[in-house]
Design a protein around this motif. Sequence first.
Motif, short mmCIF file in Angstrom:
data_model
loop_
_atom_site.label_atom_id
_atom_site.label_comp_id
_atom_site.label_asym_id
_atom_site.label_seq_id
_atom_site.Cartn_x
_atom_site.Cartn_y
_atom_site.Cartn_z
N MET A 292 27.92 -6.57 -22.08
CA MET A 292 28.98 -7.67 -21.50
C MET A 292 29.33 -7.25 -20.03
O MET A 292 29.43 -6.17 -19.59
CB MET A 292 30.22 -7.67 -22.24
CG MET A 292 29.94 -8.10 -23.63
SD MET A 292 31.66 -8.10 -24.49
CE MET A 292 31.81 -6.37 -24.79
N LYS A 293 29.11 -8.36 -19.18
CA LYS A 293 29.51 -8.23 -17.82
C LYS A 293 30.22 -9.44 -17.34
O LYS A 293 29.98 -10.47 -18.06
CB LYS A 293 27.99 -8.22 -17.05
CG LYS A 293 27.02 -7.09 -17.32
CD LYS A 293 25.78 -7.30 -16.31
CE LYS A 293 26.02 -6.50 -14.85
NZ LYS A 293 24.74 -6.60 -14.24
N ILE A 294 31.00 -9.13 -16.44
CA ILE A 294 32.03 -10.13 -15.93
C ILE A 294 31.19 -11.14 -15.13
O ILE A 294 30.09 -10.61 -14.18
CB ILE A 294 33.11 -9.43 -14.96
CG1 ILE A 294 33.98 -8.49 -16.00
CG2 ILE A 294 34.26 -10.47 -14.47
CD1 ILE A 294 34.58 -9.08 -17.05
N SER A 295 31.27 -12.37 -15.06
CA SER A 295 30.68 -13.32 -14.37
C SER A 295 31.11 -13.03 -13.01
O SER A 295 32.15 -12.86 -12.57
CB SER A 295 30.87 -14.55 -14.85
OG SER A 295 30.55 -15.51 -13.83
N LEU B 10 40.09 -16.91 -13.25
CA LEU B 10 39.57 -18.11 -12.84
C LEU B 10 38.11 -18.04 -12.65
O LEU B 10 37.57 -17.19 -12.28
CB LEU B 10 40.14 -18.36 -11.47
CG LEU B 10 39.57 -19.59 -10.70
CD1 LEU B 10 39.78 -20.90 -11.59
CD2 LEU B 10 39.93 -19.72 -9.24
N GLU B 11 37.46 -19.04 -13.57
CA GLU B 11 35.83 -18.99 -13.49
C GLU B 11 35.91 -20.08 -12.37
O GLU B 11 36.02 -21.30 -12.72
CB GLU B 11 35.43 -19.31 -14.65
CG GLU B 11 33.98 -19.20 -15.13
CD GLU B 11 32.89 -19.95 -14.25
OE1 GLU B 11 32.17 -19.59 -13.61
OE2 GLU B 11 33.14 -21.16 -14.24
N LYS B 12 35.38 -19.71 -11.17
CA LYS B 12 35.33 -20.75 -10.05
C LYS B 12 34.33 -21.81 -10.05
O LYS B 12 34.55 -22.94 -9.42
CB LYS B 12 35.01 -19.82 -8.71
CG LYS B 12 35.84 -19.06 -8.32
CD LYS B 12 35.67 -18.23 -7.00
CE LYS B 12 34.38 -17.36 -7.29
NZ LYS B 12 34.43 -16.45 -6.11
N LEU C 83 40.07 -12.09 -27.84
CA LEU C 83 39.99 -12.02 -26.51
C LEU C 83 38.56 -12.20 -25.78
O LEU C 83 38.02 -12.93 -25.03
CB LEU C 83 40.61 -11.14 -25.75
CG LEU C 83 40.58 -11.07 -24.40
CD1 LEU C 83 41.62 -12.49 -23.82
CD2 LEU C 83 41.54 -9.80 -23.79
N ILE C 84 37.42 -11.31 -26.24
CA ILE C 84 36.44 -11.16 -25.96
C ILE C 84 35.38 -12.56 -26.25
O ILE C 84 34.70 -12.99 -25.38
CB ILE C 84 35.51 -9.98 -26.48
CG1 ILE C 84 36.15 -8.75 -25.59
CG2 ILE C 84 34.19 -10.16 -26.25
CD1 ILE C 84 35.69 -7.42 -25.99
N VAL D 76 33.67 -16.18 -18.65
CA VAL D 76 33.91 -15.23 -17.88
C VAL D 76 32.86 -13.97 -18.20
O VAL D 76 32.78 -13.30 -17.26
CB VAL D 76 35.68 -14.82 -18.57
CG1 VAL D 76 36.18 -13.46 -17.82
CG2 VAL D 76 36.63 -15.87 -17.98
N LEU D 77 32.65 -13.83 -19.29
CA LEU D 77 31.54 -12.91 -19.72
C LEU D 77 30.24 -13.41 -19.81
O LEU D 77 30.24 -14.47 -20.42
CB LEU D 77 31.80 -12.10 -21.01
CG LEU D 77 33.36 -11.36 -20.90
CD1 LEU D 77 33.24 -10.69 -22.46
CD2 LEU D 77 33.25 -10.30 -20.02
N VAL D 78 29.20 -12.80 -19.19
CA VAL D 78 27.94 -13.18 -19.60
C VAL D 78 26.77 -12.41 -19.92
O VAL D 78 27.06 -10.98 -19.95
CB VAL D 78 27.08 -13.85 -17.91
CG1 VAL D 78 27.95 -14.76 -17.39
CG2 VAL D 78 27.23 -12.52 -16.84
#
Length: 83
Positions: free
Chosen positions: A2-5, A20-22, A72-73, A81-83
């Motif tokens: 898992m990685k943060i976007s 915030l996912e822009k 949450l994940i 949020v996660l990619v």
Amino acid sequence: MMKISPHVVLTKSEDAAVLLEKKSGTYFRINPIGTAVFEMLAAGRTQVEIVSELCSRHPAAADRIPGDVAKLIDTMRRAKVLV
């Protein structure tokens, strides 16, 4: 893994944080434990490692932590949020 976007911004305050996912404009508030989960994910920790760490920090809540982290994940994945 898992990685943060790269399109996600974390803004912390004393008692919570906002993600915030822009690209989509989606945002949500997370509590201090959610912030810890986000920061551990950003540091490359696995879900198992995160659960273990939180259980050692908060032994009284150890029975709830695995399910709460999984929820949450899942929410973070659905919000991109996660990619």
